[in-house]
Design a protein around this motif. Sequence first.
Motif, PDB file in Angstrom:
ATOM      1  N   GLY A 195       0.618  -1.082   0.137  1.00  0.00           N
ATOM      2  CA  GLY A 195       0.132  -0.079   0.062  1.00  0.00           C
ATOM      3  C   GLY A 195       0.711   1.237   0.113  1.00  0.00           C
ATOM      4  N   VAL A 196       2.227   1.210  -0.368  1.00  0.00           N
ATOM      5  CA  VAL A 196       2.991   2.507  -0.764  1.00  0.00           C
ATOM      6  C   VAL A 196       3.287   2.915  -1.854  1.00  0.00           C
ATOM      7  CG1 VAL A 196       3.822   2.386   1.940  1.00  0.00           C
ATOM      8  CG2 VAL A 196       5.052   1.038  -0.010  1.00  0.00           C
ATOM      9  N   GLU A 197       2.709   2.358  -2.739  1.00  0.00           N
ATOM     10  CA  GLU A 197       3.030   2.530  -4.135  1.00  0.00           C
ATOM     11  C   GLU A 197       2.707   3.986  -4.558  1.00  0.00           C
ATOM     12  OE1 GLU A 197       2.235   0.384  -8.643  1.00  0.00           O
ATOM     13  OE2 GLU A 197       0.388   0.789  -7.098  1.00  0.00           O
ATOM     14  N   GLU A 198       1.357   4.265  -4.362  1.00  0.00           N
ATOM     15  CA  GLU A 198       0.866   5.647  -4.485  1.00  0.00           C
ATOM     16  C   GLU A 198       1.496   6.829  -3.605  1.00  0.00           C
ATOM     17  OE1 GLU A 198      -3.067   6.266  -5.649  1.00  0.00           O
ATOM     18  OE2 GLU A 198      -3.098   4.287  -6.366  1.00  0.00           O
ATOM     19  N   SER A 199       1.675   6.662  -2.451  1.00  0.00           N
ATOM     20  CA  SER A 199       2.170   7.518  -1.548  1.00  0.00           C
ATOM     21  C   SER A 199       3.634   7.694  -1.607  1.00  0.00           C
ATOM     22  CB  SER A 199       1.682   7.292  -0.175  1.00  0.00           C
ATOM     23  OG  SER A 199       2.302   5.908   0.307  1.00  0.00           O
ATOM     24  N   GLY A 200       4.418   6.872  -2.151  1.00  0.00           N
ATOM     25  CA  GLY A 200       5.733   6.908  -2.397  1.00  0.00           C
ATOM     26  C   GLY A 200       6.564   5.959  -1.263  1.00  0.00           C
ATOM     27  N   TYR A 201       7.591   5.685  -1.841  1.00  0.00           N
ATOM     28  CA  TYR A 201       8.722   4.830  -0.830  1.00  0.00           C
ATOM     29  C   TYR A 201      10.126   5.131  -1.212  1.00  0.00           C
ATOM     30  CZ  TYR A 201       8.091   1.706  -4.927  1.00  0.00           C
ATOM     31  OH  TYR A 201       8.042   1.372  -6.246  1.00  0.00           O
ATOM     32  N   ARG A 202      11.089   4.654  -0.305  1.00  0.00           N
ATOM     33  CA  ARG A 202      12.535   4.919  -0.791  1.00  0.00           C
ATOM     34  C   ARG A 202      12.976   3.569  -0.926  1.00  0.00           C
ATOM     35  NH1 ARG A 202      15.242   9.056   2.888  1.00  0.00           N
ATOM     36  NH2 ARG A 202      14.197  10.478   1.475  1.00  0.00           N
ATOM     37  N   HIS A 220      16.283  -2.252   0.567  1.00  0.00           N
ATOM     38  CA  HIS A 220      15.485  -1.842   1.801  1.00  0.00           C
ATOM     39  C   HIS A 220      14.347  -0.912   1.044  1.00  0.00           C
ATOM     40  CE1 HIS A 220      18.213  -2.170   5.495  1.00  0.00           C
ATOM     41  NE2 HIS A 220      18.887  -2.207   4.442  1.00  0.00           N
ATOM     42  N   ILE A 221      13.149  -1.345   1.251  1.00  0.00           N
ATOM     43  CA  ILE A 221      11.910  -0.626   0.914  1.00  0.00           C
ATOM     44  C   ILE A 221      11.398   0.138   2.093  1.00  0.00           C
ATOM     45  CG2 ILE A 221       9.649  -0.610   0.140  1.00  0.00           C
ATOM     46  CD1 ILE A 221      10.185  -3.400  -1.239  1.00  0.00           C
ATOM     47  N   LEU A 222      11.460   1.493   2.128  1.00  0.00           N
ATOM     48  CA  LEU A 222      10.993   2.187   3.327  1.00  0.00           C
ATOM     49  C   LEU A 222       9.889   3.093   2.783  1.00  0.00           C
ATOM     50  CD1 LEU A 222      14.527   3.463   4.122  1.00  0.00           C
ATOM     51  CD2 LEU A 222      13.391   1.825   5.526  1.00  0.00           C
ATOM     52  N   GLY A 223       8.604   3.028   3.855  1.00  0.00           N
ATOM     53  CA  GLY A 223       7.624   4.055   3.187  1.00  0.00           C
ATOM     54  C   GLY A 223       6.754   4.033   4.507  1.00  0.00           C
ATOM     55  N   GLY A 224       5.515   4.613   4.283  1.00  0.00           N
ATOM     56  CA  GLY A 224       4.426   4.553   5.358  1.00  0.00           C
ATOM     57  C   GLY A 224       4.565   5.849   5.811  1.00  0.00           C
ATOM     58  N   LYS A 225       5.511   6.843   5.707  1.00  0.00           N
ATOM     59  CA  LYS A 225       5.269   7.873   6.250  1.00  0.00           C
ATOM     60  C   LYS A 225       6.192   8.928   5.493  1.00  0.00           C
ATOM     61  CE  LYS A 225       9.589   8.157   9.103  1.00  0.00           C
ATOM     62  NZ  LYS A 225      10.172   8.633  10.395  1.00  0.00           N
ATOM     63  N   PRO A 226       6.040  10.466   5.500  1.00  0.00           N
ATOM     64  CA  PRO A 226       6.887  11.303   4.805  1.00  0.00           C
ATOM     65  C   PRO A 226       8.467  11.054   5.171  1.00  0.00           C
ATOM     66  CG  PRO A 226       4.850  12.236   5.712  1.00  0.00           C
ATOM     67  CD  PRO A 226       4.941  11.027   6.176  1.00  0.00           C
ATOM     68  N   MET A 227       9.076  11.039   4.174  1.00  0.00           N
ATOM     69  CA  MET A 227      10.789  10.961   4.316  1.00  0.00           C
ATOM     70  C   MET A 227      11.340  12.381   4.374  1.00  0.00           C
ATOM     71  SD  MET A 227      11.406   7.648   4.153  1.00  0.00           S
ATOM     72  CE  MET A 227      10.480   6.325   3.751  1.00  0.00           C
ATOM     73  N   GLN A 228      12.591  12.585   5.192  1.00  0.00           N
ATOM     74  CA  GLN A 228      13.217  13.589   5.229  1.00  0.00           C
ATOM     75  C   GLN A 228      14.036  13.739   3.950  1.00  0.00           C
ATOM     76  OE1 GLN A 228      13.332  15.854   7.765  1.00  0.00           O
ATOM     77  NE2 GLN A 228      11.705  14.506   8.639  1.00  0.00           N
ATOM     78  N   GLU A 229      14.135  14.900   3.357  1.00  0.00           N
ATOM     79  CA  GLU A 229      14.939  15.271   2.047  1.00  0.00           C
ATOM     80  C   GLU A 229      16.375  14.842   2.025  1.00  0.00           C
ATOM     81  OE1 GLU A 229      14.109  18.617  -0.382  1.00  0.00           O
ATOM     82  OE2 GLU A 229      12.076  18.599   0.493  1.00  0.00           O
ATOM     83  N   ARG A 230      16.991  15.199   3.252  1.00  0.00           N
ATOM     84  CA  ARG A 230      18.587  15.179   3.241  1.00  0.00           C
ATOM     85  C   ARG A 230      18.860  13.601   3.385  1.00  0.00           C
ATOM     86  NH1 ARG A 230      20.686  14.751   8.453  1.00  0.00           N
ATOM     87  NH2 ARG A 230      19.082  14.792  10.221  1.00  0.00           N
ATOM     88  N   MET A 231      20.071  13.283   3.096  1.00  0.00           N
ATOM     89  CA  MET A 231      20.515  11.921   3.372  1.00  0.00           C
ATOM     90  C   MET A 231      21.781  12.021   4.416  1.00  0.00           C
ATOM     91  SD  MET A 231      18.880   9.428   1.832  1.00  0.00           S
ATOM     92  CE  MET A 231      20.020   8.391   1.879  1.00  0.00           C
ATOM     93  N   GLY A 232      21.964  10.948   5.030  1.00  0.00           N
ATOM     94  CA  GLY A 232      23.086  11.175   5.959  1.00  0.00           C
ATOM     95  C   GLY A 232      22.919  11.630   7.254  1.00  0.00           C
TER      96      GLY A 232
END
Length: 114
Positions: free
Chosen positions: A76-83, A102-114
């Motif tokens: 169920g994260v196809e439309e909302s987006g995932y990393r 890793h498939i990460l999703g289910g909440k908004p992600m932070q833009e920055r990495m690290g």
Amino acid sequence: MDDCIFCKIASHEVPSNIVYEDEYAVAFNDLNPQTPVHVLVVPKKHIASIAAAQAEDEQLLGHLLLTVQRVAKALGVEESGYRVITNCGKDACQSVQHLHLHILGGKPMQERMG
């Protein structure tokens, strides 16, 4: 590989919460989830990391990405987006020496990495 935990999960020697499986790959919930949806997709063939992949693994690598797509849709994260992340080597904090995405999703992600 005899001592690889992901090989043991893929061969059902070690129990895991498997959410998808086919002839070439298995996907299961991460034991230490970082997001509401945190699933690992691993090839059944032991490949230590993306750096260890060979030319003969080309189709398998593509299959893994399509597996990510299938799993994301099923969870169920196809439309909302995932990393999608794969770590390669100690500087990237690869903790298990078996290629995994890793498939990460289910909440908004932070833009920055690290």
